[in-house]
Design a protein around this motif. Structure first.
Motif, PDB file in Angstrom:
ATOM      1  N   PRO A 456       0.108  -0.957   0.289  1.00 55.80           N
ATOM      2  CA  PRO A 456      -0.326  -0.297  -0.146  1.00 55.80           C
ATOM      3  C   PRO A 456       0.702   1.677   0.027  1.00 55.80           C
ATOM      4  N   VAL A 457       1.388   1.090   1.047  1.00 56.90           N
ATOM      5  CA  VAL A 457       2.783   2.747   1.090  1.00 56.90           C
ATOM      6  C   VAL A 457       3.316   2.499  -1.000  1.00 56.90           C
ATOM      7  N   ALA A 458       4.191   1.630  -1.163  1.00 57.22           N
ATOM      8  CA  ALA A 458       4.749   1.813  -2.543  1.00 57.22           C
ATOM      9  C   ALA A 458       3.325   2.442  -3.686  1.00 57.22           C
ATOM     10  N   GLU A 464      -0.110   8.964  -5.334  1.00 62.00           N
ATOM     11  CA  GLU A 464       0.222  10.869  -5.102  1.00 62.00           C
ATOM     12  C   GLU A 464       0.900  11.348  -6.379  1.00 62.00           C
ATOM     13  N   ALA A 465       1.987  11.168  -7.334  1.00 64.97           N
ATOM     14  CA  ALA A 465       2.620  11.136  -8.158  1.00 64.97           C
ATOM     15  C   ALA A 465       2.275  11.692  -9.458  1.00 64.97           C
ATOM     16  N   ALA A 474       4.143  20.433 -10.081  1.00 62.19           N
ATOM     17  CA  ALA A 474       5.973  19.867 -10.564  1.00 62.19           C
ATOM     18  C   ALA A 474       6.181  19.526  -9.265  1.00 62.19           C
ATOM     19  N   LEU A 475       6.651  18.012  -9.935  1.00 59.34           N
ATOM     20  CA  LEU A 475       7.118  17.123  -8.799  1.00 59.34           C
ATOM     21  C   LEU A 475       8.275  16.786  -8.510  1.00 59.34           C
ATOM     22  N   ARG A 476       9.427  16.954  -7.232  1.00 58.83           N
ATOM     23  CA  ARG A 476      11.108  16.438  -7.570  1.00 58.83           C
ATOM     24  C   ARG A 476      10.722  15.346  -7.058  1.00 58.83           C
ATOM     25  N   THR A 477      12.121  14.549  -7.676  1.00 56.75           N
ATOM     26  CA  THR A 477      12.592  13.676  -7.767  1.00 56.75           C
ATOM     27  C   THR A 477      13.219  13.179  -6.240  1.00 56.75           C
ATOM     28  N   TYR A 478      13.350  11.589  -5.845  1.00 55.36           N
ATOM     29  CA  TYR A 478      13.734  12.037  -4.258  1.00 55.36           C
ATOM     30  C   TYR A 478      15.117  12.443  -4.310  1.00 55.36           C
ATOM     31  N   GLY A 479      15.534  12.484  -5.106  1.00 52.53           N
ATOM     32  CA  GLY A 479      17.096  13.513  -4.377  1.00 52.53           C
ATOM     33  C   GLY A 479      16.570  14.880  -5.024  1.00 52.53           C
ATOM     34  N   GLY A 480      15.739  15.066  -5.771  1.00 54.92           N
ATOM     35  CA  GLY A 480      15.487  16.877  -5.299  1.00 54.92           C
ATOM     36  C   GLY A 480      15.530  16.960  -6.720  1.00 54.92           C
ATOM     37  N   ARG A 481      15.327  16.313  -8.267  1.00 53.92           N
ATOM     38  CA  ARG A 481      15.876  17.333  -9.166  1.00 53.92           C
ATOM     39  C   ARG A 481      14.088  17.657  -9.453  1.00 53.92           C
ATOM     40  N   LEU A 482      13.591  18.934 -10.140  1.00 51.86           N
ATOM     41  CA  LEU A 482      12.449  19.581 -10.736  1.00 51.86           C
ATOM     42  C   LEU A 482      12.072  19.220 -11.831  1.00 51.86           C
ATOM     43  N   ILE A 483      10.428  18.011 -11.733  1.00 54.87           N
ATOM     44  CA  ILE A 483      10.343  17.471 -12.865  1.00 54.87           C
ATOM     45  C   ILE A 483       8.578  18.495 -13.186  1.00 54.87           C
ATOM     46  N   PRO A 484       8.998  19.351 -14.293  1.00 54.24           N
ATOM     47  CA  PRO A 484       7.861  20.033 -14.487  1.00 54.24           C
ATOM     48  C   PRO A 484       6.812  19.790 -15.482  1.00 54.24           C
ATOM     49  N   MET A 485       5.384  19.817 -15.309  1.00 58.69           N
ATOM     50  CA  MET A 485       4.686  19.413 -15.404  1.00 58.69           C
ATOM     51  C   MET A 485       3.792  19.913 -16.384  1.00 58.69           C
ATOM     52  N   ALA A 501      -7.148  12.630 -22.438  1.00 58.93           N
ATOM     53  CA  ALA A 501      -6.198  12.512 -22.817  1.00 58.93           C
ATOM     54  C   ALA A 501      -5.086  13.288 -22.125  1.00 58.93           C
ATOM     55  N   ARG A 502      -4.477  14.165 -22.925  1.00 57.04           N
ATOM     56  CA  ARG A 502      -3.381  14.891 -21.845  1.00 57.04           C
ATOM     57  C   ARG A 502      -2.998  14.491 -20.384  1.00 57.04           C
ATOM     58  N   VAL A 503      -4.263  14.896 -19.720  1.00 57.00           N
ATOM     59  CA  VAL A 503      -4.170  15.135 -18.508  1.00 57.00           C
ATOM     60  C   VAL A 503      -3.721  13.359 -18.315  1.00 57.00           C
ATOM     61  N   SER A 504      -3.740  11.757 -18.359  1.00 56.22           N
ATOM     62  CA  SER A 504      -3.547  10.844 -17.808  1.00 56.22           C
ATOM     63  C   SER A 504      -2.292  11.016 -18.308  1.00 56.22           C
ATOM     64  N   ALA A 505      -1.990  11.508 -19.574  1.00 58.43           N
ATOM     65  CA  ALA A 505      -1.102  10.698 -19.841  1.00 58.43           C
ATOM     66  C   ALA A 505       0.471  11.679 -19.164  1.00 58.43           C
ATOM     67  N   ARG A 506       0.091  12.903 -18.642  1.00 57.14           N
ATOM     68  CA  ARG A 506       1.347  13.148 -17.010  1.00 57.14           C
ATOM     69  C   ARG A 506       0.638  12.539 -16.244  1.00 57.14           C
ATOM     70  N   GLY A 507      -0.296  12.012 -15.992  1.00 59.02           N
ATOM     71  CA  GLY A 507       0.064  11.287 -14.689  1.00 59.02           C
ATOM     72  C   GLY A 507       0.990  10.408 -15.065  1.00 59.02           C
ATOM     73  N   ARG A 508       0.423   9.265 -16.351  1.00 59.73           N
ATOM     74  CA  ARG A 508       1.189   8.618 -16.427  1.00 59.73           C
ATOM     75  C   ARG A 508       2.673   8.794 -16.459  1.00 59.73           C
ATOM     76  N   TYR A 509       2.785   9.765 -17.193  1.00 62.35           N
ATOM     77  CA  TYR A 509       4.427  10.157 -17.027  1.00 62.35           C
ATOM     78  C   TYR A 509       5.181  10.719 -15.845  1.00 62.35           C
ATOM     79  N   GLY A 510       4.112  11.068 -14.616  1.00 66.53           N
ATOM     80  CA  GLY A 510       4.209  11.946 -13.287  1.00 66.53           C
ATOM     81  C   GLY A 510       5.327  10.248 -12.311  1.00 66.53           C
ATOM     82  N   ARG A 511       4.141   9.702 -12.398  1.00 65.59           N
ATOM     83  CA  ARG A 511       4.193   8.262 -11.978  1.00 65.59           C
ATOM     84  C   ARG A 511       5.688   7.208 -12.130  1.00 65.59           C
ATOM     85  N   ASN A 512       6.073   7.430 -13.484  1.00 69.92           N
ATOM     86  CA  ASN A 512       7.132   6.954 -13.705  1.00 69.92           C
ATOM     87  C   ASN A 512       8.512   7.546 -13.747  1.00 69.92           C
ATOM     88  N   ALA A 513       8.000   9.003 -13.968  1.00 70.93           N
ATOM     89  CA  ALA A 513       9.794  10.326 -14.016  1.00 70.93           C
ATOM     90  C   ALA A 513       9.832   9.744 -12.534  1.00 70.93           C
TER      91      ALA A 513
END
Length: 599
Positions: A456-458, A464-465, A474-485, A501-513
């Motif tokens: 559940p935590v993972a 959330e991403a 915008a997201l930040r990775t574990y180390g701190g790199r900014l990922i603009p969205m 479609a764009r919103v869904s694709a952005r969500g998929r990209y965010g979780r993988n990034a």
């Protein structure tokens, strides 16, 4: 001076003998000693080949005419500062002169951490550090009758305009035209490094400063990769190309006959007289339709699934391999990029997205069939190391999911996951990858739903991403790199279907990034550690391919280098994920040529 930390890679040094013996005067070394520079302190370096070079701190600078390599080597040997560079172009000049420094603070690399994306030109770094409006960056164009006089430009010998922006001519390289300008350019770099350190301290990531150091080390490695190149046996490469596309053409007419012959090997499976352009996806679909095969697209995976339906499909897939070599990895590619037994391309430590290393000259996409040409030089071997199941292991670390962390203790992580989900291993793998890539339908979808209960935590971390990315946060990775969205305003310009479609694709990209970006950070920390520790064994990294390292080392040191690569992974992982709950593994082998590696 502000201490920047002492971790980093070992570097080679040089000394210059005087005529009649002894060692030449130390140049800038005494001046840095007088400033109290110690190991790991920030010292900016600007190099203008043919003009001179300069070292600087926030408050002082000194310049010399001539080549930088010998002075830098002496300073490196005695003081080993953290060299502040505008980009890895400075390191490349040093490497070409035979000097490899241990540590750096790469302004472009750190800018990409702070602000994301690819653009890290000097004027962009400057406006970010000084909180200026990016759309106010001046352009460098000569005045004419239709343009107003630029009253803010100020003194051309001063790099900063009256309005606070960096002069456009300096930003595009005219800082290198005189020694005085080189000194000013070095001092600007020193001040920007201090700005960046303060900005990193505001990021809610405890490892942000460490990330800046490892990303800077990765840029040093990129400079070395660009200069060193990948060992290639030219004769073997030519044989492989000839086997795929025929002998080297003597003229364009000869080349056309070869292309026609390759095409004919596919078209012969069709009714007499049928003619299709195999280089057109639309015509390929029509060709397949003519033999009763209907496909929504002509991607390789799609064609593989219908390979047995008709001989033309198998012929087409074979044709594509040859066509790729002919057009991208053929004789022209060989002539342009392979010299002195090395394949060379330009390397950078960040792709502008989640932060993976990239290279030109096809280094990151070399066809598997061409790997047999990558051969260690005489008296040397390769140590090849490939991280195992890196992304799910990284997910366990960055999310803090204790159950998934326990699964990483197994050599094959998917085995305990399969047991937890009560599915076979293949389905478990599809489910885990689907969770990270945002695939919620198809094979593994049922198991994917069970992941929420087992880990559940993972899963919450990924969800959330996804939600944040969909909301254009915008997201930040574990180390701190900014990922603009992107922005919600851009979505509003689309029709509702395309916007969803764009919103869904952005969500998929965010979780993988968030996973891929963290994996890239760990990989580069590992590579930087191998670069540092491998110097004693004369081991040099010659390729970084996604999750794989290829290290070139004298054959007598092969076994030691293999152990070192494994040890370096544990060292890097212990710094990157210090609680030690996640196990990271790598498959390591000592081989003579790249194609000898398994997997």
């Amino acid at each position: 001076m502000v201490a920047a930390g002492a971790a980093g890679a070992a570097g080679a040094t040089k000394t210059i003998p005087r005529e009649g013996g002894g060692v030449a005067e130390p140049g800038l070394l005494d001046e840095l000693r007088a400033l109290g520079i110690e190991r790991g302190d920030l010292v900016a370096l600007a190099v203008a080949p043919g003009v001179g070079y300069a070292c600087a701190t926030e408050t002082a600078s000194a310049a010399r005419a001539g080549e930088a390599a010998d002075d830098v080597a002496r300073i490196e040997a005695e003081l080993r500062p953290r060299w502040v560079m505008w980009s890895n172009g400075t390191a490349r000049v040093l490497v070409e002169a035979g000097v490899r420094v241990a540590t750096a603070w790469d302004l472009a690399a750190v800018h990409r951490i702070l602000r994301g994306g690819w653009n890290a030109e000097p004027d962009r770094i400057w406006v970010d550090a000084h909180r200026l409006a990016p759309d106010g960056i001046p352009t460098d164009r000569p005045p004419d009758l239709f343009s107003e006089l630029d009253t803010d430009a100020g003194d051309p010998e001063e790099p900063v305009r009256r309005d606070g922006y960096l002069r456009a001519d300096w930003a595009r390289g005219e800082w290198a035209v005189s020694l005085a300008r080189v000194a000013r350019w070095a001092q600007l770099a020193a001040r920007l490094a201090e700005h960046q350190q303060r900005d990193l301290a505001t990021i809610d990531r405890p490892a942000a400063a460490s990330l800046a150091r490892s990303e800077s080390a990765a840029e040093l490695l990129c400079a070395e990769l660009s200069v060193d190149g990948l060992p290639v046996d030219l004769a073997v490469a030519q044989e492989l190309i000839a086997g795929a596309v025929g002998p080297r053409p003597r003229s364009e007419a000869d080349a056309q006959r070869t292309r026609d012959a390759r095409d004919a090997a596919v078209l012969r499976h069709l009714p007499a007289g049928a003619a299709f352009d195999l280089r057109s996806p639309g015509q390929v679909k029509s060709m397949l339709g003519a033999v009763g095969i209907e496909v929504p697209d002509t991607r390789a995976a799609r064609l593989e699934s219908v390979r047995a339906a008709h001989p033309v499909v198998d012929a087409l897939l074979t044709w594509r391999k040859g066509e790729r070599i002919a057009t991208t990895y053929g004789y022209a590619w060989l002539d342009e990029n392979v010299h002195d037994g090395r394949l060379r391309g330009a390397w950078t430590g960040c792709d502008g997205a989640a932060g993976r290393m990239t290279a030109s000259a096809g280094l990151h996409n070399l066809p598997a069939d061409m790997r047999a040409a990558v051969v260690a030089e005489a008296g040397h071997v390769f140590v090849r190391a490939d991280l195992g199941q890196i992304e799910p292991r990284v997910l366990a670390a960055v999310s803090g999911d204790a159950a998934l962390a326990r699964a990483t203790q197994a050599d094959d992580l998917y085995a305990p996951v399969a047991a937890a989900l009560d599915v076979d291993r293949a389905t478990a793998k599809v489910a885990v990858l689907g969770a990270m890539y945002g695939q919620t339908t198809g094979h593994g979808a049922r198991a994917l739903r069970r992941l929420d209960d087992a880990y559940p935590v993972a899963m919450a971390y990924l969800q959330e991403a996804d939600r944040a990315a969909q909301a254009a946060q915008a997201l930040r990775t574990y180390g701190g790199r900014l990922i603009p969205m992107g922005s919600l305003a851009a979505d509003a310009e689309l029709d509702p279907h395309d916007a969803r479609a764009r919103v869904s694709a952005r969500g998929r990209y965010g979780r993988n990034a968030m996973v891929q970006g963290a994996a890239a950070e760990l990989f580069k920390a590992w590579a930087a550690t191998v670069r540092a520790r491998g110097a004693e064994l004369d081991a040099r990294i010659v390729l970084c391919l996604h999750d794989e390292l290829l290290v070139h080392v004298p054959a007598t040191n092969g076994a030691d280098a293999a152990q070192l690569v494994t040890d370096c992974l544990q060292e890097a992982a212990s710094r990157w994920a210090p609680d030690g709950s996640v196990r990271f593994i790598a498959e390591v082998s000592v081989i003579a040529r790249w194609s000898d590696a398994k997997g």
